[in-house]
Motif scaffolding. Structure first.
Motif, PDB file in Angstrom:
ATOM      1  N   HIS A 116       0.841  -1.204   0.000  1.00  0.00           N
ATOM      2  CA  HIS A 116       0.000   0.000   0.000  1.00  0.00           C
ATOM      3  C   HIS A 116       0.876   1.254   0.000  1.00  0.00           C
ATOM      4  CE1 HIS A 116      -2.244   3.312   1.894  1.00  0.00           C
ATOM      5  NE2 HIS A 116      -3.295   2.795   1.299  1.00  0.00           N
ATOM      6  N   SER A 117       1.912   1.263   0.831  1.00  0.00           N
ATOM      7  CA  SER A 117       2.783   2.442   0.938  1.00  0.00           C
ATOM      8  C   SER A 117       3.572   2.668  -0.346  1.00  0.00           C
ATOM      9  CB  SER A 117       3.743   2.273   2.113  1.00  0.00           C
ATOM     10  OG  SER A 117       3.034   2.166   3.329  1.00  0.00           O
ATOM     11  N   LEU A 118       3.931   1.577  -1.036  1.00  0.00           N
ATOM     12  CA  LEU A 118       4.705   1.702  -2.272  1.00  0.00           C
ATOM     13  C   LEU A 118       3.856   2.159  -3.449  1.00  0.00           C
ATOM     14  CD1 LEU A 118       6.923  -1.509  -2.060  1.00  0.00           C
ATOM     15  CD2 LEU A 118       7.778   0.838  -2.181  1.00  0.00           C
ATOM     16  N   LEU A 119       2.606   1.694  -3.526  1.00  0.00           N
ATOM     17  CA  LEU A 119       1.820   1.864  -4.748  1.00  0.00           C
ATOM     18  C   LEU A 119       0.628   2.803  -4.628  1.00  0.00           C
ATOM     19  CD1 LEU A 119       1.730  -1.869  -5.940  1.00  0.00           C
ATOM     20  CD2 LEU A 119       3.372  -0.073  -6.563  1.00  0.00           C
ATOM     21  N   ALA A 120       0.038   2.900  -3.439  1.00  0.00           N
ATOM     22  CA  ALA A 120      -1.215   3.657  -3.324  1.00  0.00           C
ATOM     23  C   ALA A 120      -0.972   5.159  -3.400  1.00  0.00           C
ATOM     24  CB  ALA A 120      -1.908   3.307  -2.012  1.00  0.00           C
ATOM     25  N   LYS A 121      -1.960   5.855  -3.954  1.00  0.00           N
ATOM     26  CA  LYS A 121      -1.908   7.303  -3.978  1.00  0.00           C
ATOM     27  C   LYS A 121      -2.279   7.852  -2.599  1.00  0.00           C
ATOM     28  CE  LYS A 121      -3.202   7.669  -8.875  1.00  0.00           C
ATOM     29  NZ  LYS A 121      -4.184   8.219  -9.839  1.00  0.00           N
ATOM     30  N   PRO A 122      -1.716   9.019  -2.228  1.00  0.00           N
ATOM     31  CA  PRO A 122      -2.079   9.614  -0.936  1.00  0.00           C
ATOM     32  C   PRO A 122      -3.581   9.839  -0.812  1.00  0.00           C
ATOM     33  CG  PRO A 122      -0.198  10.745  -1.911  1.00  0.00           C
ATOM     34  CD  PRO A 122      -0.729   9.809  -2.963  1.00  0.00           C
ATOM     35  N   LEU A 123      -4.124   9.554   0.350  1.00  0.00           N
ATOM     36  CA  LEU A 123      -5.552   9.712   0.592  1.00  0.00           C
ATOM     37  C   LEU A 123      -5.836  11.060   1.247  1.00  0.00           C
ATOM     38  CD1 LEU A 123      -6.272   6.152   2.048  1.00  0.00           C
ATOM     39  CD2 LEU A 123      -6.594   6.931  -0.311  1.00  0.00           C
ATOM     40  N   SER A 124      -7.095  11.457   1.228  1.00  0.00           N
ATOM     41  CA  SER A 124      -7.523  12.677   1.899  1.00  0.00           C
ATOM     42  C   SER A 124      -8.866  12.426   2.566  1.00  0.00           C
ATOM     43  CB  SER A 124      -7.647  13.830   0.896  1.00  0.00           C
ATOM     44  OG  SER A 124      -8.087  15.009   1.535  1.00  0.00           O
ATOM     45  N   VAL A 125      -8.981  12.782   3.841  1.00  0.00           N
ATOM     46  CA  VAL A 125     -10.204  12.571   4.602  1.00  0.00           C
ATOM     47  C   VAL A 125     -10.890  13.918   4.835  1.00  0.00           C
ATOM     48  CG1 VAL A 125     -11.199  11.794   6.786  1.00  0.00           C
ATOM     49  CG2 VAL A 125      -9.299  10.518   5.752  1.00  0.00           C
ATOM     50  N   PRO A 126     -12.090  14.125   4.303  1.00  0.00           N
ATOM     51  CA  PRO A 126     -12.808  15.380   4.558  1.00  0.00           C
ATOM     52  C   PRO A 126     -13.106  15.549   6.050  1.00  0.00           C
ATOM     53  CG  PRO A 126     -13.823  14.144   2.752  1.00  0.00           C
ATOM     54  CD  PRO A 126     -12.834  13.235   3.402  1.00  0.00           C
ATOM     55  N   ALA A 127     -13.081  16.775   6.517  1.00  0.00           N
ATOM     56  CA  ALA A 127     -13.286  17.050   7.936  1.00  0.00           C
ATOM     57  C   ALA A 127     -14.631  16.535   8.434  1.00  0.00           C
ATOM     58  CB  ALA A 127     -13.163  18.554   8.193  1.00  0.00           C
ATOM     59  N   ARG A 128     -15.666  16.573   7.585  1.00  0.00           N
ATOM     60  CA  ARG A 128     -17.011  16.158   8.010  1.00  0.00           C
ATOM     61  C   ARG A 128     -17.090  14.654   8.298  1.00  0.00           C
ATOM     62  NH1 ARG A 128     -17.110  16.714   2.548  1.00  0.00           N
ATOM     63  NH2 ARG A 128     -17.991  14.982   1.301  1.00  0.00           N
ATOM     64  N   LYS A 129     -16.160  13.869   7.742  1.00  0.00           N
ATOM     65  CA  LYS A 129     -16.165  12.419   7.946  1.00  0.00           C
ATOM     66  C   LYS A 129     -15.266  11.969   9.090  1.00  0.00           C
ATOM     67  CE  LYS A 129     -17.210  11.256   3.124  1.00  0.00           C
ATOM     68  NZ  LYS A 129     -16.790  10.474   1.929  1.00  0.00           N
ATOM     69  N   PRO A 157      -1.845   5.289   7.362  1.00  0.00           N
ATOM     70  CA  PRO A 157      -2.431   5.949   6.180  1.00  0.00           C
ATOM     71  C   PRO A 157      -3.543   6.941   6.544  1.00  0.00           C
ATOM     72  CG  PRO A 157      -2.183   3.595   5.784  1.00  0.00           C
ATOM     73  CD  PRO A 157      -1.889   3.821   7.236  1.00  0.00           C
ATOM     74  N   TYR A 158      -4.336   6.608   7.569  1.00  0.00           N
ATOM     75  CA  TYR A 158      -5.420   7.496   7.974  1.00  0.00           C
ATOM     76  C   TYR A 158      -4.878   8.819   8.520  1.00  0.00           C
ATOM     77  CZ  TYR A 158      -9.403   9.339  10.580  1.00  0.00           C
ATOM     78  OH  TYR A 158     -10.392  10.158  11.075  1.00  0.00           O
ATOM     79  N   LEU A 159      -3.906   8.736   9.429  1.00  0.00           N
ATOM     80  CA  LEU A 159      -3.326   9.965   9.997  1.00  0.00           C
ATOM     81  C   LEU A 159      -2.652  10.800   8.910  1.00  0.00           C
ATOM     82  CD1 LEU A 159      -1.849   8.567  13.336  1.00  0.00           C
ATOM     83  CD2 LEU A 159      -3.836  10.059  13.076  1.00  0.00           C
ATOM     84  N   GLN A 160      -2.024  10.138   7.946  1.00  0.00           N
ATOM     85  CA  GLN A 160      -1.399  10.870   6.845  1.00  0.00           C
ATOM     86  C   GLN A 160      -2.446  11.557   5.977  1.00  0.00           C
ATOM     87  OE1 GLN A 160       0.803   7.583   5.168  1.00  0.00           O
ATOM     88  NE2 GLN A 160       2.693   8.149   6.208  1.00  0.00           N
ATOM     89  N   ALA A 161      -3.673  11.046   5.986  1.00  0.00           N
ATOM     90  CA  ALA A 161      -4.739  11.605   5.149  1.00  0.00           C
ATOM     91  C   ALA A 161      -5.470  12.773   5.805  1.00  0.00           C
ATOM     92  CB  ALA A 161      -5.747  10.510   4.805  1.00  0.00           C
ATOM     93  N   LEU A 162      -5.153  13.083   7.062  1.00  0.00           N
ATOM     94  CA  LEU A 162      -5.876  14.143   7.783  1.00  0.00           C
ATOM     95  C   LEU A 162      -5.357  15.543   7.479  1.00  0.00           C
ATOM     96  CD1 LEU A 162      -6.415  12.561  11.335  1.00  0.00           C
ATOM     97  CD2 LEU A 162      -8.015  12.698   9.412  1.00  0.00           C
ATOM     98  N   GLY A 163      -4.271  15.637   6.730  1.00  0.00           N
ATOM     99  CA  GLY A 163      -3.753  16.952   6.379  1.00  0.00           C
ATOM    100  C   GLY A 163      -3.034  17.648   7.515  1.00  0.00           C
TER     101      GLY A 163
END
Length: 249
Positions: A116-129, A157-163
């Motif tokens: 996942h770390s090698l291939l997946a694109k960075p994620l983004s979690v909207p504040a409302r979710k 990955p989740y913490l990295q997606a929180l911006g």
């Protein structure tokens, strides 16, 4: 006294020195590397019991060197609660299940995280979710932590997606790993996985882990973190695949 110079103890010391070096360079990875290497030479539950003290010491230091501990607690407390509940519940898998299948689970977690770390694109979690997603991610992370001793999926990955800012992210990772370590300790103790030998070896492992962190921090100034991280993840894939296929040969 000679027991402290046995091949097993030397393997443990070298493992934590290397794992500490990875953490020094990348800011994470000590329990993941330690579980991956030690899982090849001992049962996952024994490996998990050895990483408790060095993991706690290094993560506690990382947690309290960040900028705003109180704000992070207010933002992430539901996730941390989920981690505690999930880890204590999931630890029964690590302490009572067949070593064969806990090893396979550990290997699969390592491979999934690395790929996942090698291939997946960075994620983004909207504040409302974030409010409803945080406890779900925490619970999932806890169950995987309790079952395999690996703290990173899906919390990292989740913490990295929180911006979060760089410093806040490092501190948030330290918070997640510290809570995971405490909860795993409680789960393993409840399952009777601790004995004096494990505690003594876990304490001894703090020294090489800290030396490795010191060396890794120094090395970080002179190498490409991107290149190092790529080869580190490839190593995790190899270790994970070995654990997955071992019971079938």
């Amino acid at each position: 006294m000679n027991d402290y110079f046995s091949p097993t103890v030397l393997i443990i010391a070298l493992t934590f020195f290397f794992a500490g070096g990875v953490k020094g360079v990348t800011g994470m990875g000590l329990p993941t590397v330690a579980m991956g290497i030690l899982g090849v030479v001992m049962s996952p539950v024994s490996a998990a019991s050895l990483l408790i003290i060095p993991s706690f010491v290094t993560n506690f230091w990382q947690l309290f060197t960040g900028p705003d501990f109180v704000s992070l607690i207010k933002r992430l407390w539901l996730m941390m609660l989920g981690i505690v509940v999930g880890t204590i519940a999931g630890s029964s898998l690590l302490t009572s299940a067949s070593t064969r299948w806990t090893g396979v689970g550990l290997g699969a977690a390592l491979v999934f995280y690395a790929v996942h770390s090698l291939l997946a694109k960075p994620l983004s979690v909207p504040a409302r979710k974030e409010r409803w997603l945080s406890p779900v991610i925490g619970l999932m992370t806890g169950v995987i932590t309790g079952g395999t001793g690996v703290f990173v999926i899906p919390a990292v990955p989740y913490l990295q997606a929180l911006g979060l800012s760089k410093d806040d992210l490092i501190q948030a990772l330290g918070l997640s790993f510290t809570i995971s370590t405490i909860a795993l300790t409680a789960g393993l103790a409840r399952g009777g996985a601790f004995h004096p030998g494990n505690i003594a070896l876990s304490t001894v492992a703090v020294v090489p882990a800290l030396l490795g962190m010191w060396g890794g921090t120094a090395i970080r100034k002179h190498i490409s973190i991107t290149t190092f991280r790529r080869w580190f993840l490839i190593l995790l894939v190899v270790l994970g695949l070995e654990l997955v296929v071992r019971p079938f040969f």
